[in-house]
Scaffold this active site. Structure first.
Site, short mmCIF file in Angstrom:
data_model
loop_
_atom_site.label_atom_id
_atom_site.label_comp_id
_atom_site.label_asym_id
_atom_site.label_seq_id
_atom_site.Cartn_x
_atom_site.Cartn_y
_atom_site.Cartn_z
N HIS A 181 0.84 -1.19 0.00
CA HIS A 181 0.00 0.00 0.00
C HIS A 181 0.88 1.24 0.00
CE1 HIS A 181 1.17 -0.43 4.19
NE2 HIS A 181 0.88 0.85 4.35
N ASP A 192 0.59 5.13 1.88
CA ASP A 192 -0.12 5.62 3.06
C ASP A 192 -1.19 6.66 2.72
OD1 ASP A 192 1.39 4.12 4.98
OD2 ASP A 192 3.06 5.50 4.66
N HIS A 233 4.42 -0.17 -0.20
CA HIS A 233 5.25 -0.89 0.76
C HIS A 233 4.40 -1.84 1.59
CE1 HIS A 233 3.77 2.62 3.01
NE2 HIS A 233 3.93 1.90 4.12
N ARG A 264 6.44 7.32 12.81
CA ARG A 264 6.40 7.76 11.41
C ARG A 264 5.97 9.22 11.33
NH1 ARG A 264 1.96 5.07 8.00
NH2 ARG A 264 0.89 7.07 8.12
#
Length: 436
Positions: free
Chosen positions: A220, A222, A369, A384
């Site tokens: 996917h 983000d 990713h 993140r």
């Protein structure tokens, strides 16, 4: 074109339980007695286990967590109580910092080499590691601009041993690339003043269900349902398993280059719906009122990176629900094909085995990713920072705005090598063989 669709908590609660990703059953945990935090072993053995579907899971502390002496306790996931949701995000005026970079990121390369380090590519198509004792907090404005270009070219760049990088410095680096995204539903650090930080977390209380998903589904990009989805994204792992829970990145440039010219032209004409509703529904058992109500947004299937001018496939099974303007059966066929293309291109997928203190910086515009959920019951904990980028632009829009032709990654590579590309098979260039 982008549409924002509001909903209510009551609607989310009516979603059938089969579509929720964090529903689970209490089971006896599998315990590891090792108390070493940096190697990723969680310690408390008195809690029940929740079976989670990694398809839409980032992290929660379902039990007591890693113990009272855990050095990163202030960054454990937290979901503050809310009485109402925040308004929709504003529009951000963003100019990519990579546009200010030196060709070939020369200033960053000189910075690294002057400190005895090396910029080393992992694969031909994707992935670069910065070797040596290079600290991200020491980069100046020019080196950061060059880093933005390098990430745009290579998809993902890795740094080891960033133990000295504070969350404040990580956020400052993120702000250099764009306004920091505040996630609509995910937990933020327990410290309480880090709403623009996403916590990545798993321990012995959250057991992945390996039968709930296909590996290809986990690739996917983000929060692509946002009107201005993320660009240059920074993940630092605080605690990692000794083995396992790797992350893979797959190049959207390379997926585009792998297609026939008729397929490329067809996909360039299409847009897709990116939806945040499933992700919001998956969180209703954790937080009844989300930070923001879910939205759906329309983005081009093929977008162009504003710095490199390269075309990239911009769909993912996590958020794209269907293609617009084509029959549903055709939409599902094409989306499944592209999903598998990302998961199967072994020559354009880089894999990183994490160590405590590692940082990965990737461009969410041009790579998908996926983590590997294979290290249960070990502890995995990261932070993140996710800067916004521009609203995705199609090939037609890019060429109209810039007056330049958007490019194909593989064709550009052939040009750089001075070799003639192989003809793409149009059904006429190859003779029939007996197997045909």
């Amino acid at each position: 074109m982008a549409t924002a669709t509001a909903t209510t908590t009551s609607i989310l609660e009516q979603v059938p339980i089969g579509t929720l990703k964090l529903n689970g059953h209490a089971k006896k945990p599998v315990i590891n007695d090792d108390n070493e935090h940096d190697s990723g072993h969680s310690t408390d053995n008195d809690d029940e286990v929740v079976i989670v579907d990694p398809y839409n899971y980032v992290g929660e502390t379902f039990g007591s967590g890693p113990g009272e002496n855990y050095p990163f306790a202030q960054f454990l996931p937290h979901n503050p109580d809310r009485t109402e949701s925040d308004p929709v995000l504003p529009h951000f005026d963003i100019q990519d910092r990579g546009l200010k970079a030196h060709p070939n990121a020369a200033r960053l390369r000189a910075f690294v080499e002057a400190r005895g380090g090396k910029v080393k590519d992992k694969l031909i198509a994707i992935g670069t590691v910065i070797e040596g004792d290079i600290k991200l907090e020491d980069l100046g404005e020019e080196e950061k601009d060059d880093l933005a270009l390098l990430v745009a070219q290579r998809g993902v760049v890795f740094f080891r041993n960033q133990h000295s990088l504070t969350i404040e410095a990580q956020r400052d680096l993120g702000r250099h690339f764009g306004p920091l995204h505040k996630h609509a539903t995910y937990a933020t650090p327990k410290r309480g003043d880090l709403d623009d930080v996403v916590v990545v977390y798993a321990d012995h209380n959250s057991r992945p269900d390996p039968f709930a998903f296909t590996r290809a589904e986990l690739f996917h990009s983000d929060v692509t349902y946002e009107v201005q989805p993320p660009g240059t994204t920074i993940l630092r792992l605080l605690t990692t398993p000794e083995v396992g829970n790797d992350t893979l990145w797959s190049s959207g440039y390379a997926v585009y280059s792998s297609l026939s010219r008729p397929m490329q032209i067809y996909l360039e004409s299409l847009t897709a719906i990116h939806s945040g509703f499933d992700q919001a529904a998956s969180r209703t058992g954790i937080s009844k009122i989300p930070r923001r109500q879910p939205i759906e947004t329309v983005h081009p299937v093929i977008r162009v990176h504003p710095v490199t001018g390269l075309k990239s496939v911009f769909v993912n099974p996590g958020f794209v629900t269907r293609l617009i303007g084509v029959p549903k059966a055709e939409s599902e066929l094409i989306l499944n094909f592209l999903k598998d293309a990302f998961a199967q291109q072994t020559d354009a997928t880089v894999r990183w085995s994490w160590q405590s203190g590692d940082v990965a910086i990737w461009d969410n515009r041009i790579v998908n990713h996926s983590a590997t959920f294979d290290a249960y019951p070990s502890l995995r904990h990261g932070l993140r920072v996710t800067p916004h980028a521009e609203t995705p632009i199609s090939v037609e829009e890019y060429e109209a705005q810039t007056g330049q032709k958007a490019k194909d990654w593989l064709e550009e590579r052939h040009k750089s090598l001075g070799i003639k590309p192989i003809n793409r098979d149009d059904g006429k260039t190859k003779k029939r063989a007996f197997r045909d």
